[in-house]
Write a protein that holds these residues in place. Sequence first.
Motif, mmCIF file in Angstrom:
data_model
loop_
_atom_site.group_PDB
_atom_site.id
_atom_site.type_symbol
_atom_site.label_atom_id
_atom_site.label_comp_id
_atom_site.label_asym_id
_atom_site.label_seq_id
_atom_site.Cartn_x
_atom_site.Cartn_y
_atom_site.Cartn_z
ATOM 1 N N GLU A 231 0.824 -1.204 0.000
ATOM 2 C CA GLU A 231 0.000 0.000 0.000
ATOM 3 C C GLU A 231 0.863 1.262 0.000
ATOM 4 O OE1 GLU A 231 -2.609 -0.290 3.307
ATOM 5 O OE2 GLU A 231 -3.834 -1.898 2.423
ATOM 6 N N ALA A 232 1.931 1.259 0.794
ATOM 7 C CA ALA A 232 2.810 2.427 0.829
ATOM 8 C C ALA A 232 3.521 2.623 -0.507
ATOM 9 C CB ALA A 232 3.835 2.273 1.955
ATOM 10 N N MET A 233 3.928 1.522 -1.120
ATOM 11 C CA MET A 233 4.612 1.602 -2.406
ATOM 12 C C MET A 233 3.682 2.150 -3.482
ATOM 13 S SD MET A 233 7.725 0.855 -3.286
ATOM 14 C CE MET A 233 8.750 0.701 -4.758
ATOM 15 N N LEU A 234 2.435 1.726 -3.489
ATOM 16 C CA LEU A 234 1.469 2.242 -4.462
ATOM 17 C C LEU A 234 1.239 3.739 -4.262
ATOM 18 C CD1 LEU A 234 -1.163 -0.656 -4.486
ATOM 19 C CD2 LEU A 234 0.482 -0.087 -6.294
ATOM 20 N N ASP A 235 1.166 4.179 -3.000
ATOM 21 C CA ASP A 235 0.989 5.610 -2.727
ATOM 22 C C ASP A 235 2.183 6.425 -3.208
ATOM 23 O OD1 ASP A 235 -1.445 5.047 -1.578
ATOM 24 O OD2 ASP A 235 -0.679 5.058 0.483
ATOM 25 N N VAL A 236 3.396 5.915 -2.958
ATOM 26 C CA VAL A 236 4.597 6.647 -3.351
ATOM 27 C C VAL A 236 4.732 6.701 -4.873
ATOM 28 C CG1 VAL A 236 7.126 6.621 -3.279
ATOM 29 C CG2 VAL A 236 5.819 6.145 -1.217
ATOM 30 N N LEU A 237 4.477 5.568 -5.541
ATOM 31 C CA LEU A 237 4.599 5.536 -6.999
ATOM 32 C C LEU A 237 3.587 6.455 -7.681
ATOM 33 C CD1 LEU A 237 5.198 1.711 -7.612
ATOM 34 C CD2 LEU A 237 6.882 3.566 -7.669
ATOM 35 N N ALA A 238 2.468 6.736 -7.009
ATOM 36 C CA ALA A 238 1.464 7.628 -7.581
ATOM 37 C C ALA A 238 1.716 9.097 -7.242
ATOM 38 C CB ALA A 238 0.074 7.225 -7.083
ATOM 39 N N SER A 239 2.755 9.392 -6.447
ATOM 40 C CA SER A 239 3.024 10.770 -6.044
ATOM 41 C C SER A 239 3.611 11.575 -7.198
ATOM 42 C CB SER A 239 3.987 10.788 -4.850
ATOM 43 O OG SER A 239 5.222 10.211 -5.209
ATOM 44 N N GLU A 240 3.545 12.890 -7.058
ATOM 45 C CA GLU A 240 3.954 13.784 -8.144
ATOM 46 C C GLU A 240 5.455 13.728 -8.411
ATOM 47 O OE1 GLU A 240 3.653 18.535 -9.340
ATOM 48 O OE2 GLU A 240 2.690 17.764 -7.534
ATOM 49 N N TYR A 241 6.265 13.700 -7.345
ATOM 50 C CA TYR A 241 7.705 13.751 -7.584
ATOM 51 C C TYR A 241 8.227 12.467 -8.214
ATOM 52 C CZ TYR A 241 9.354 10.796 -3.704
ATOM 53 O OH TYR A 241 9.638 9.736 -2.867
ATOM 54 N N ILE A 242 7.557 11.347 -7.985
ATOM 55 C CA ILE A 242 7.941 10.104 -8.657
ATOM 56 C C ILE A 242 7.571 10.176 -10.139
ATOM 57 C CG2 ILE A 242 7.460 7.628 -8.827
ATOM 58 C CD1 ILE A 242 9.328 8.253 -6.580
#
Length: 343
Positions: A231-242
């Motif tokens: 869940e954390a990985m999905l949130d990070v991958l969907a973030s703007e800076y990624i």
Amino acid sequence: MIGTAIRENAAGRRHPAGGDRRSGGLLHHPLVRVITRRVAMSLPLLLVVTTLTFLMASLTPGDAAREILGLEATPEEYANLREALGLDLPIYEQYWHWLTHALTGDLGTSLFSGVPVMDAIAERLPVTVSLVVGSLVVSLVIGVALGVASALRGGVLGRIVDIFALAGFALPAFWVGAMVIVIFAVQLHWLPATGYVSPAQSPVDWLKSLILPVVALSLGGVAAVTKQTREAMLDVLASEYIRMAWASGISARSIIYRHALKNVGVRVVTVIGLQAIGLLGGTVVMETVFVLPGIGSLAVSASIQHDLPVVQGVVALITVVVVVINLLVDLAYTWLNPKVRAR
């Protein structure tokens, strides 16, 4: 990198001269503040926990003198033994005697064996430490690997991870322990069903004696770490800076391992900390199922025998370990989270 540059620029705006943060000295460092706060909270916590434990154990029907002498002892023998063990004193005097000695590092002696409590704990501590550390390593390695893989691939693998996490949360550890004994020890004869071998005696046999209890104990931890990592990985991958990093042509390996995983680490550290605390209670069950001479089985036998000094010593040790684990989690969280370090 984009993420690094953004954080560095933000840090520069908060501390334009570069010296404001150092001007407060070492005492104002975030890590020092965390340590100070945790130590200040641990002292009253330790006092409350040991007091309640002593009261509950003392008010439990029966006592050590009756367990030692049996039912055929005369009233005079029973009274003399209670006096010799100090059990005839009021509860508050017994606790004060224990507390004043515990503050000097003396946890008393076992009412049954006469062995110092510190020696009894030290003898069994390696077993419990082996179980807890082994379970944490398995939970962390397998959980993070499965969580990252399912987040990157999704689809069928993601659904499988969800099913596995649900099963890991639902299945009781003692049932899993019984099943692995039946399958791998009784039917396949691959591993020993019970017992513990010291690593000094045989490293290979030591590892074999730990595999089944570690597997049973870590199943829930693997499920929790896998779920949270995904869940954390999905949130990070969907973030703007990624997304900006992907658009800038940065390699996938760099994005995943240098940027995404560091942000995922904050949540994983919290889960591992909670898992470590939970394992301290889970070892009681596993040590009973697999007949392991650890701290958990020591606490169980001492409770049955009303061996109050041993019970108090084990509870005090577990409380200190919980405080240390919480401290390490806070330190790791402070180190991983730039927002906390900047406060």
